[in-house]
Design an enzyme around this catalytic site. Structure first.
Site, short mmCIF file in Angstrom:
data_model
loop_
_atom_site.label_atom_id
_atom_site.label_comp_id
_atom_site.label_asym_id
_atom_site.label_seq_id
_atom_site.Cartn_x
_atom_site.Cartn_y
_atom_site.Cartn_z
NE ARG A 170 114.50 -0.56 -30.96
CZ ARG A 170 113.92 -1.67 -31.39
NH1 ARG A 170 113.84 -1.90 -32.71
NH2 ARG A 170 113.41 -2.54 -30.54
CG HIS B 15 109.37 -0.04 -36.51
ND1 HIS B 15 109.83 0.65 -35.41
CD2 HIS B 15 109.92 -1.28 -36.43
CE1 HIS B 15 110.61 -0.13 -34.68
NE2 HIS B 15 110.67 -1.31 -35.28
#
Length: 306
Positions: A221, A269
């Protein structure tokens, strides 16, 4: 059995169709405000309104590996939060990390720059013994990554909150072993869950403990990383580079310094994407098990946040 789907930033219809095919006796629908109470929910970044209305849920299944967004919400006390165990993500993550490690180790980024400049270059081969790789977070994804790295004969260290044992991997556990783990690493891979304890864990203090010339790979993250601290250590020369797949703000803003930094590789991502068919099959199996009163894997411990 009533199943509701509440998924942000993705189309709900294919999920509906998949669950209807595997659970033909269930009522499956996409949630709308005011809908009747469901037994089970399939979610991604659900709003608080959804949880307030669906206070009687038995279980809520997240369609990604990370549950940090859900754990920030007010959850019904009896609702089990369940994460995906794998569903095809661990092999993708192993591919991504191995590619990033090997690209750095073999200096392919340097060769690419030379070729773009029309130069035929040579670099002295490096020793794998000097390139120990540390994996932070030894869950399903972390263990798969560690095992994959061992195939290429890199020395691999793992760090986790609780003790783990993985063949060929030097495993460290607990806060008292964290500094020892970091100082053992030339390359650091972050696969930790995001919790209040792990937010900002990749900072100037921790990253300075990596071996000189260290390399950082963040696939967990964006909030794990203090971005300015990474840039400082790259510019000072203590770190030689970073591959980053996750960011505090996504999409990454156009004016963000990571885009143009010569030592940073950015990807959008994409290290491990949810594979819908595999995920539906796994979740459907868990719903059937729960309806029979059987235990399932992947239930989140609320006190830990993962």
């Amino acid at each position: 059995m009533n199943i509701t789907i509440c998924v942000a930033q993705t189309k709900a219809a294919p999920w509906e169709e998949g669950f209807r095919a595997l659970l033909p006796d269930a009522r499956v629908s996409t949630w709308k405000a005011g809908d009747p109470q469901a037994d089970y929910a399939i979610v991604w970044s659900p709003p608080q309104e959804f949880l307030d209305e669906q206070a009687g849920l038995k279980a809520m299944f997240n369609i990604g590996a990370g549950v940090d967004a859900i754990m920030k919400l007010r959850l019904p006390p009896q609702t089990q939060v369940v994460r995906l165990d794998d569903a095809g993500m661990s092999v993708q993550m192993a591919e991504y990390v191995c590619h990033a490690v090997i690209r750095h180790f073999r200096e392919f980024d340097g060769y690419e720059a030379d070729i773009a400049a029309g130069q035929w270059s040579y670099r002295k081969p490096r020793s794998r013994a000097d390139f120990s790789v540390g994996v932070m977070g030894m869950g399903v994804l972390g263990e798969r990554v560690a095992r994959a790295l061992r195939v290429f004969e890199f020395p691999v260290h793992g760090w986790s909150r609780t003790p783990k044992a993985v063949e060929g991997v030097v495993c460290h556990a607990g806060t008292d072993r964290f500094d020892t783990f970091l100082s053992s690493c030339r390359v650091l891979v972050n696969l930790l869950p995001l919790t209040p304890d792990t937010q900002d864990i990749l900072n100037r203090k921790t990253l300075s403990r990596l071996q000189p010339g260290g390399y950082v790979i963040n696939v967990a993250r964006g909030a794990h990383l203090v971005e300015d601290d990474l840039i400082h250590l790259l510019d000072s020369g203590h770190l030689s580079g970073a591959t980053l797949d996750v960011f505090r703000t996504e999409p990454l803003p156009a004016d963000h310094p990571f885009w143009q930094h010569p030592k940073v590789t950015v990807t959008p991502h994409t290290s491990a994407r949810t594979l819908r068919d595999e995920s539906i099959a796994q979740i459907a199996g868990k719903i059937v098990a729960l309806s029979r009163g059987e235990p399932i894997a992947g239930v989140v411990h609320r006190d830990r946040g993962y």
